[in-house]
Design a protein around this motif. Structure first.
Motif, PDB file in Angstrom:
ATOM      1  N   LEU A 126       9.353  -3.827   2.249  1.00 36.40           N
ATOM      2  CA  LEU A 126       8.435  -4.164   3.342  1.00 36.40           C
ATOM      3  C   LEU A 126       7.015  -3.738   3.003  1.00 36.40           C
ATOM      4  O   LEU A 126       6.054  -4.486   3.243  1.00 36.40           O
ATOM      5  CB  LEU A 126       8.905  -3.489   4.632  1.00 36.40           C
ATOM      6  CG  LEU A 126       8.023  -3.717   5.867  1.00 36.40           C
ATOM      7  CD1 LEU A 126       7.965  -5.200   6.218  1.00 36.40           C
ATOM      8  CD2 LEU A 126       8.548  -2.914   7.062  1.00 36.40           C
ATOM      9  N   GLY A 127       6.882  -2.560   2.442  1.00 33.89           N
ATOM     10  CA  GLY A 127       5.552  -2.101   2.044  1.00 33.89           C
ATOM     11  C   GLY A 127       4.926  -3.006   1.004  1.00 33.89           C
ATOM     12  O   GLY A 127       3.724  -3.303   1.054  1.00 33.89           O
ATOM     13  N   LEU A 128       5.733  -3.475   0.062  1.00 32.52           N
ATOM     14  CA  LEU A 128       5.239  -4.379  -0.972  1.00 32.52           C
ATOM     15  C   LEU A 128       4.800  -5.707  -0.370  1.00 32.52           C
ATOM     16  O   LEU A 128       3.739  -6.242  -0.727  1.00 32.52           O
ATOM     17  CB  LEU A 128       6.329  -4.606  -2.027  1.00 32.52           C
ATOM     18  CG  LEU A 128       5.976  -5.545  -3.193  1.00 32.52           C
ATOM     19  CD1 LEU A 128       4.787  -4.994  -3.978  1.00 32.52           C
ATOM     20  CD2 LEU A 128       7.179  -5.725  -4.115  1.00 32.52           C
ATOM     21  N   LEU A 129       5.614  -6.248   0.553  1.00 33.95           N
ATOM     22  CA  LEU A 129       5.255  -7.513   1.202  1.00 33.95           C
ATOM     23  C   LEU A 129       3.957  -7.375   1.992  1.00 33.95           C
ATOM     24  O   LEU A 129       3.105  -8.277   1.979  1.00 33.95           O
ATOM     25  CB  LEU A 129       6.382  -7.964   2.131  1.00 33.95           C
ATOM     26  CG  LEU A 129       7.680  -8.460   1.470  1.00 33.95           C
ATOM     27  CD1 LEU A 129       8.712  -8.809   2.531  1.00 33.95           C
ATOM     28  CD2 LEU A 129       7.399  -9.673   0.583  1.00 33.95           C
ATOM     29  N   LYS A 130       3.796  -6.255   2.678  1.00 34.25           N
ATOM     30  CA  LYS A 130       2.557  -6.042   3.445  1.00 34.25           C
ATOM     31  C   LYS A 130       1.353  -5.933   2.521  1.00 34.25           C
ATOM     32  O   LYS A 130       0.253  -6.391   2.854  1.00 34.25           O
ATOM     33  CB  LYS A 130       2.692  -4.790   4.311  1.00 34.25           C
ATOM     34  CG  LYS A 130       3.625  -4.984   5.504  1.00 34.25           C
ATOM     35  CD  LYS A 130       3.639  -3.766   6.413  1.00 34.25           C
ATOM     36  CE  LYS A 130       4.464  -4.029   7.661  1.00 34.25           C
ATOM     37  NZ  LYS A 130       4.474  -2.868   8.580  1.00 34.25           N
ATOM     38  N   LYS A 131       1.566  -5.348   1.372  1.00 36.00           N
ATOM     39  CA  LYS A 131       0.475  -5.266   0.403  1.00 36.00           C
ATOM     40  C   LYS A 131       0.120  -6.661  -0.103  1.00 36.00           C
ATOM     41  O   LYS A 131      -1.071  -7.005  -0.228  1.00 36.00           O
ATOM     42  CB  LYS A 131       0.891  -4.370  -0.762  1.00 36.00           C
ATOM     43  CG  LYS A 131      -0.197  -4.162  -1.803  1.00 36.00           C
ATOM     44  CD  LYS A 131       0.269  -3.211  -2.907  1.00 36.00           C
ATOM     45  CE  LYS A 131      -0.828  -3.009  -3.951  1.00 36.00           C
ATOM     46  NZ  LYS A 131      -0.386  -2.096  -5.031  1.00 36.00           N
TER      47      LYS A 131
END
Length: 552
Positions: free
Chosen positions: A342-347
């Motif tokens: 999720l953090g990667l997608l938000k980035k």
């Protein structure tokens, strides 16, 4: 340009062929004669879906075929990209079988509908009767501005990034929803893991507990029996050890007289020693047996706790509980990996958002630069079409919602009379005024990126008189730049055509047939006269028709 159109077994058409010419062509005919049928057939060539309802004869296939002259038109990349043979003279064919199967060909090579649409959009632009209503749609207005500003490549780039951005949004929303559910599960899993870890389990623990509990539960009885046994062997007056000693004394007194007693004496002596050792060991063991109710309660509680855990997790032993600990830890680690995803997608979406904002800002700037130029050109064309006091403006505001074309909301504003305020075009323009605005837009586009063939279906709705004359002149000028084919009911426009085709409908036997014929000069004169006067062609109508045609 299109050079030839052949239609067979379509709607009211048995078979017809038309040679199409460059410049400005008009198609006329009475209402219901089948003019729009021609556009329906042609739309098949452009990749429109169709079924067997278009077949005139349900037992035969429908064929629509056009020939095109592609010389000088930049479509070579399309043929190369799809591994198609290129020729300046191109043939496009569409077939619909009685079973409903559709087949399409470009230069006799089978292609799919998407490829047909792609090439068709490069070659032909059809303006249907209802397309004028699109002027009331802000999305269409934005497309008009983008076409004029030649922003198609930039919009396509933005659209591609927008699709990725929206896909990421959906992925993030789905993952967040999934993680929200997982967090609820995660709390429960963590509780289970904490409970198991706090139990400080060890392999084989339940067997050890059961053994010790059994010992403590019978400790008093065991001690009693051990004491009794010890007394029997060593402690009572007539204990076994004393009896053995007495036996040894008896044998000792006579062993010198009988050598056979020596072996028996030794065996009895060994038994005496062993009995003494056993008695002493029994005594020591009895001392180690502890009657401890509190310890027994503690162990029973521990065993009950283990049994409760095994029942809760549906297992049969502590070893399985230890495996459960590993499984729970692994699940919790998996949740952490999802959080990382999720953090990667938000980035990723943040980076894409920056790109979209930059691209959107560029589009907005270009649109604001082009808007007054387009409005000025449209006003000049509207003035030619007898809207002398027309004034147009194109408002560009931030869109409440991002679309695949950017972050702008475009509104065409129009004023047709002095003293009026500029108003959204859908609120102020009549049907005839909308037709003139649409023709002005088409005229502007012919000077920009535009298909080489433009087909207009009754774009003259709602106009007459001098307005019709002005529209006819504008259409003729557009025909100097592109192949123009206009379906019309207006004699002024029909008279301006370089080439004239008449659509008619006739009943033969038990069927109605649609025919198309190219008119010669004399037939054109009578057709325009009939459009002027109705079914009875008068000499006055003929003279008026000559006047209109002589001005061409």
């Amino acid at each position: 340009m299109l050079t030839h159109l052949h239609i067979r077994n379509y709607a009211l058409i048995d078979s017809l062929s038309i040679e199409l010419k460059p410049g400005f062509s008009v198609i006329t005919g009475e209402t219901g004669s089948g003019k729009s049928i021609l556009l329906g057939a042609l739309s098949l060539i452009l990749g429109k879906r169709a079924d067997t309802s278009v077949l005139r004869d349900g037992g035969s296939k429908c064929i629509v075929e056009v020939s095109c002259n592609l010389k000088g038109w930049p479509v070579g990349d399309f043929f190369e990209a799809h591994d198609l043979d290129y020729d300046d003279l191109c043939t496009i064919r569409r077939e619909i079988s009685p079973a409903g199967k559709s087949r399409a060909f470009i230069n006799d090579t089978p292609v799919n509908l998407q490829q047909l649409r792609e090439l068709g959009s490069e070659l032909v632009d059809i303006h249907s009767q209802h397309e004028t209503l699109h002027l009331k749609d802000n999305r269409f207005q934005l497309t008009v501005l983008d076409d004029f500003a030649e922003l198609t490549p930039q919009v396509e780039t933005f659209s591609a990034h927008f699709k990725k951005w929206r896909a990421l949004q959906q992925d993030i929303a789905q993952l967040e929803e999934h993680l929200a559910r997982e967090r609820e599960q995660r709390d429960f899993l963590q509780f289970q893991l904490d409970e198991l870890e706090e139990a400080q389990l060890s392999h084989g623990e339940e067997e050890h507990l059961q053994s010790e509990i059994a010992l403590l539960e019978h400790a008093e009885e065991i001690k009693l029996r051990l004491v009794q046994c010890t007394e029997m062997l060593l402690g009572s007056e007539e204990n076994v050890a004393a009896a053995l000693r007495n036996g040894l004394q008896q044998l000792e007194s006579v062993r010198s007289h009988d050598k056979g007693i020596d072996e028996l004496f030794e065996r009895l002596q060994s038994a005496s020693i062993e009995i003494k050792d056993i008695g002493e060991e029994l005594a020591r063991h009895e001392q180690h047996i502890e009657v401890n109710p509190s310890r027994l309660q503690q162990l029973q509680e521990r065993l009950d706790m283990l049994n409760g855990l095994m029942h809760k997790h549906h297992v049969n032993d502590v070893a399985s509980l230890l495996e459960k600990i590993d499984a729970l830890a692994l699940k919790l680690e998996g949740g952490q990996s999802q959080e990382e995803k999720l953090g990667l997608l938000k980035k990723q979406i943040a980076q894409l958002e920056e790109e979209l904002l930059a691209q959107s800002a560029t589009l907005t700037a270009e649109r604001k630069k082009a808007a007054p130029l387009l409005a000025k050109k449209l006003c000049a064309l509207l003035e030619r079409m007898e809207l002398k006091n027309a004034e147009m403006s194109i408002a560009i505001e931030p869109s409440p919602k991002r679309t695949s074309r950017g972050d702008d909301w475009v509104q065409l504003l129009l004023r047709t009379n002095k003293g009026q305020q500029l108003m959204p075009i859908e609120q102020v323009a009549s049907g005839g005024e909308l037709s003139r605005v649409m023709l002005a837009i088409k005229s502007v586009k012919t000077g920009k990126q535009f298909a080489p063939t433009l087909i207009l279906d009754e774009i003259d709705n709602g106009v007459s008189g001098r307005v019709a004359d002005a529209m006819a002149q504008l259409l003729a000028e557009m025909g100097d730049q592109h192949q123009m084919i206009c379906i019309t009911h207006l004699p002024q426009i029909a008279a301006k055509g370089q080439w004239h085709y008449r659509v008619s409908k006739r009943d033969e036997a038990d069927k109605t047939h649609t025919f198309v014929e190219e008119l010669n000069q004399e037939a054109r004169l009578h057709e325009v006269a009939a459009m002027l006067s109705g079914s009875d062609t008068t000499e006055a109508a003929l003279q008026n028709a000559r006047t209109l045609m002589s001005a061409n």
